[in-house]
Design a protein around this motif. Structure first.
Motif, PDB file in Angstrom:
ATOM      1  N   MET A   1      42.135  22.943 -18.748  1.00  0.00           N
ATOM      2  CA  MET A   1      41.109  23.863 -18.307  1.00  0.00           C
ATOM      3  C   MET A   1      40.440  24.452 -19.553  1.00  0.00           C
ATOM      4  O   MET A   1      41.105  24.879 -20.476  1.00  0.00           O
ATOM      5  CB  MET A   1      41.758  24.957 -17.458  1.00  0.00           C
ATOM      6  N   THR A   2      39.140  24.468 -19.578  1.00  0.00           N
ATOM      7  CA  THR A   2      38.426  25.006 -20.725  1.00  0.00           C
ATOM      8  C   THR A   2      38.300  26.525 -20.624  1.00  0.00           C
ATOM      9  O   THR A   2      38.347  27.096 -19.545  1.00  0.00           O
ATOM     10  CB  THR A   2      37.010  24.394 -20.840  1.00  0.00           C
ATOM     11  N   ARG A   3      38.138  27.141 -21.756  1.00  0.00           N
ATOM     12  CA  ARG A   3      37.970  28.593 -21.830  1.00  0.00           C
ATOM     13  C   ARG A   3      36.492  28.932 -21.972  1.00  0.00           C
ATOM     14  O   ARG A   3      35.767  28.249 -22.685  1.00  0.00           O
ATOM     15  CB  ARG A   3      38.698  29.148 -23.056  1.00  0.00           C
ATOM     16  N   ASP A   4      36.073  30.009 -21.304  1.00  0.00           N
ATOM     17  CA  ASP A   4      34.751  30.560 -21.591  1.00  0.00           C
ATOM     18  C   ASP A   4      34.843  31.240 -22.947  1.00  0.00           C
ATOM     19  O   ASP A   4      35.822  31.930 -23.238  1.00  0.00           O
ATOM     20  CB  ASP A   4      34.345  31.587 -20.530  1.00  0.00           C
ATOM     21  N   LEU A   5      33.847  31.055 -23.780  1.00  0.00           N
ATOM     22  CA  LEU A   5      33.849  31.626 -25.127  1.00  0.00           C
ATOM     23  C   LEU A   5      32.862  32.784 -25.190  1.00  0.00           C
ATOM     24  O   LEU A   5      31.653  32.611 -25.017  1.00  0.00           O
ATOM     25  CB  LEU A   5      33.469  30.573 -26.159  1.00  0.00           C
ATOM     26  N   TYR A   6      33.397  33.981 -25.404  1.00  0.00           N
ATOM     27  CA  TYR A   6      32.596  35.188 -25.590  1.00  0.00           C
ATOM     28  C   TYR A   6      32.561  35.498 -27.076  1.00  0.00           C
ATOM     29  O   TYR A   6      33.593  35.417 -27.753  1.00  0.00           O
ATOM     30  CB  TYR A   6      33.218  36.371 -24.840  1.00  0.00           C
ATOM     31  N   ILE A   7      31.389  35.853 -27.584  1.00  0.00           N
ATOM     32  CA  ILE A   7      31.253  36.169 -29.004  1.00  0.00           C
ATOM     33  C   ILE A   7      30.483  37.476 -29.160  1.00  0.00           C
ATOM     34  O   ILE A   7      29.398  37.637 -28.589  1.00  0.00           O
ATOM     35  CB  ILE A   7      30.519  35.046 -29.765  1.00  0.00           C
ATOM     36  N   VAL A   8      31.064  38.382 -29.939  1.00  0.00           N
ATOM     37  CA  VAL A   8      30.382  39.615 -30.341  1.00  0.00           C
ATOM     38  C   VAL A   8      29.922  39.387 -31.773  1.00  0.00           C
ATOM     39  O   VAL A   8      30.733  39.064 -32.643  1.00  0.00           O
ATOM     40  CB  VAL A   8      31.330  40.835 -30.267  1.00  0.00           C
ATOM     41  N   LEU A   9      28.617  39.522 -32.016  1.00  0.00           N
ATOM     42  CA  LEU A   9      28.082  39.262 -33.334  1.00  0.00           C
ATOM     43  C   LEU A   9      26.884  40.152 -33.613  1.00  0.00           C
ATOM     44  O   LEU A   9      26.284  40.697 -32.688  1.00  0.00           O
ATOM     45  CB  LEU A   9      27.707  37.793 -33.484  1.00  0.00           C
ATOM     46  N   PRO A  10      26.542  40.293 -34.901  1.00  0.00           N
ATOM     47  CA  PRO A  10      25.353  41.086 -35.227  1.00  0.00           C
ATOM     48  C   PRO A  10      24.110  40.421 -34.639  1.00  0.00           C
ATOM     49  O   PRO A  10      23.971  39.197 -34.672  1.00  0.00           O
ATOM     50  CB  PRO A  10      25.299  41.074 -36.748  1.00  0.00           C
ATOM     51  N   ALA A  11      23.227  41.226 -34.094  1.00  0.00           N
ATOM     52  CA  ALA A  11      21.972  40.703 -33.556  1.00  0.00           C
ATOM     53  C   ALA A  11      21.026  40.374 -34.709  1.00  0.00           C
ATOM     54  O   ALA A  11      21.211  40.824 -35.845  1.00  0.00           O
ATOM     55  CB  ALA A  11      21.343  41.733 -32.626  1.00  0.00           C
ATOM     56  N   LYS A  12      20.012  39.590 -34.408  1.00  0.00           N
ATOM     57  CA  LYS A  12      19.006  39.238 -35.414  1.00  0.00           C
ATOM     58  C   LYS A  12      18.032  40.401 -35.604  1.00  0.00           C
ATOM     59  O   LYS A  12      17.861  41.224 -34.700  1.00  0.00           O
ATOM     60  CB  LYS A  12      18.243  37.996 -34.965  1.00  0.00           C
ATOM     61  N   ALA A  13      17.409  40.430 -36.744  1.00  0.00           N
ATOM     62  CA  ALA A  13      16.382  41.446 -37.003  1.00  0.00           C
ATOM     63  C   ALA A  13      15.321  41.365 -35.906  1.00  0.00           C
ATOM     64  O   ALA A  13      14.913  40.282 -35.508  1.00  0.00           O
ATOM     65  CB  ALA A  13      15.764  41.224 -38.372  1.00  0.00           C
ATOM     66  N   GLY A  14      14.930  42.499 -35.405  1.00  0.00           N
ATOM     67  CA  GLY A  14      13.910  42.538 -34.365  1.00  0.00           C
ATOM     68  C   GLY A  14      14.478  42.565 -32.953  1.00  0.00           C
ATOM     69  O   GLY A  14      13.741  42.806 -31.997  1.00  0.00           O
ATOM     70  N   THR A  22      27.487  37.179 -26.378  1.00  0.00           N
ATOM     71  CA  THR A  22      27.120  35.912 -25.755  1.00  0.00           C
ATOM     72  C   THR A  22      28.316  35.346 -24.998  1.00  0.00           C
ATOM     73  O   THR A  22      29.463  35.670 -25.291  1.00  0.00           O
ATOM     74  CB  THR A  22      26.664  34.860 -26.796  1.00  0.00           C
ATOM     75  N   ARG A  23      28.031  34.504 -24.007  1.00  0.00           N
ATOM     76  CA  ARG A  23      29.069  33.726 -23.321  1.00  0.00           C
ATOM     77  C   ARG A  23      28.637  32.276 -23.339  1.00  0.00           C
ATOM     78  O   ARG A  23      27.552  31.930 -22.872  1.00  0.00           O
ATOM     79  CB  ARG A  23      29.257  34.182 -21.877  1.00  0.00           C
ATOM     80  N   ASN A  24      29.463  31.445 -23.929  1.00  0.00           N
ATOM     81  CA  ASN A  24      29.186  30.008 -24.041  1.00  0.00           C
ATOM     82  C   ASN A  24      27.796  29.756 -24.629  1.00  0.00           C
ATOM     83  O   ASN A  24      27.066  28.879 -24.194  1.00  0.00           O
ATOM     84  CB  ASN A  24      29.340  29.324 -22.689  1.00  0.00           C
ATOM     85  N   GLY A  25      27.432  30.574 -25.618  1.00  0.00           N
ATOM     86  CA  GLY A  25      26.172  30.400 -26.327  1.00  0.00           C
ATOM     87  C   GLY A  25      24.959  31.063 -25.693  1.00  0.00           C
ATOM     88  O   GLY A  25      23.888  31.087 -26.291  1.00  0.00           O
ATOM     89  N   GLU A  26      25.115  31.591 -24.505  1.00  0.00           N
ATOM     90  CA  GLU A  26      23.997  32.239 -23.809  1.00  0.00           C
ATOM     91  C   GLU A  26      24.083  33.752 -24.001  1.00  0.00           C
ATOM     92  O   GLU A  26      25.137  34.339 -23.794  1.00  0.00           O
ATOM     93  CB  GLU A  26      24.033  31.909 -22.318  1.00  0.00           C
ATOM     94  N   PRO A  27      22.985  34.408 -24.360  1.00  0.00           N
ATOM     95  CA  PRO A  27      23.014  35.866 -24.522  1.00  0.00           C
ATOM     96  C   PRO A  27      23.363  36.568 -23.217  1.00  0.00           C
ATOM     97  O   PRO A  27      22.880  36.194 -22.157  1.00  0.00           O
ATOM     98  CB  PRO A  27      21.593  36.222 -24.948  1.00  0.00           C
ATOM     99  N   MET A  28      24.241  37.569 -23.330  1.00  0.00           N
ATOM    100  CA  MET A  28      24.622  38.356 -22.157  1.00  0.00           C
ATOM    101  C   MET A  28      24.129  39.788 -22.264  1.00  0.00           C
ATOM    102  O   MET A  28      24.035  40.474 -21.257  1.00  0.00           O
ATOM    103  CB  MET A  28      26.137  38.354 -21.988  1.00  0.00           C
ATOM    104  N   GLY A  29      23.879  40.258 -23.467  1.00  0.00           N
ATOM    105  CA  GLY A  29      23.400  41.621 -23.614  1.00  0.00           C
ATOM    106  C   GLY A  29      23.462  42.095 -25.044  1.00  0.00           C
ATOM    107  O   GLY A  29      24.053  41.447 -25.917  1.00  0.00           O
ATOM    108  N   PHE A  30      22.810  43.229 -25.276  1.00  0.00           N
ATOM    109  CA  PHE A  30      22.780  43.854 -26.590  1.00  0.00           C
ATOM    110  C   PHE A  30      23.385  45.244 -26.480  1.00  0.00           C
ATOM    111  O   PHE A  30      23.274  45.896 -25.439  1.00  0.00           O
ATOM    112  CB  PHE A  30      21.335  43.940 -27.099  1.00  0.00           C
ATOM    113  N   HIS A  31      24.031  45.680 -27.563  1.00  0.00           N
ATOM    114  CA  HIS A  31      24.745  46.960 -27.547  1.00  0.00           C
ATOM    115  C   HIS A  31      24.422  47.746 -28.809  1.00  0.00           C
ATOM    116  O   HIS A  31      24.141  47.169 -29.865  1.00  0.00           O
ATOM    117  CB  HIS A  31      26.251  46.708 -27.450  1.00  0.00           C
ATOM    118  N   ASN A  32      24.506  49.075 -28.694  1.00  0.00           N
ATOM    119  CA  ASN A  32      24.240  49.948 -29.844  1.00  0.00           C
ATOM    120  C   ASN A  32      25.352  49.902 -30.883  1.00  0.00           C
ATOM    121  O   ASN A  32      25.107  50.121 -32.058  1.00  0.00           O
ATOM    122  CB  ASN A  32      24.042  51.389 -29.385  1.00  0.00           C
ATOM    123  N   THR A  33      26.579  49.650 -30.431  1.00  0.00           N
ATOM    124  CA  THR A  33      27.712  49.622 -31.357  1.00  0.00           C
ATOM    125  C   THR A  33      28.516  48.346 -31.162  1.00  0.00           C
ATOM    126  O   THR A  33      28.510  47.745 -30.071  1.00  0.00           O
ATOM    127  CB  THR A  33      28.659  50.822 -31.136  1.00  0.00           C
TER     128      THR A  33
END
Length: 82
Positions: A1-14, A22-33
């Motif tokens: 069974m494959t795992r869903d991959l969630y990644i917390v990373l710095p957003a790009k400028a702008g 992101t989840r599996n490479g798709e953006p899920m949302g942006f956060h202040n912290t």
């Protein structure tokens, strides 16, 4: 069974906020912290495991883009022979 991959990373400028989830490479949302993004990801990972039985992995990146922490949710099923 494959795992869903969630990644917390710095957003790009702008982008609207400085941290991205992101989840599996798709953006899920942006956060202040970063912690806000991590908290959201942990909640999503735990709920997917509990409600849907889906395995998940969370990668947390620092401001430099390097992976700082990895967490897994759910055990891999035992390997079967033959």
């Amino acid at each position: 069974m494959t795992r869903d991959l969630y990644i917390v990373l710095p957003a790009k400028a702008g982008d609207e906020k400085p941290w991205k989830l992101t989840r599996n490479g798709e953006p899920m949302g942006f956060h202040n912290t970063q912690q806000g993004a991590i908290d959201c990801a942990v909640l999503l990972c735990r709920n997917r495991l509990k409600l849907l039985g889906k395995l998940a992995e969370l990668q947390i990146h620092g401001r430099d883009g390097q992976i700082k922490d990895k967490r897994t949710y759910g055990d891999d099923p035992p390997e079967t022979k033959g």
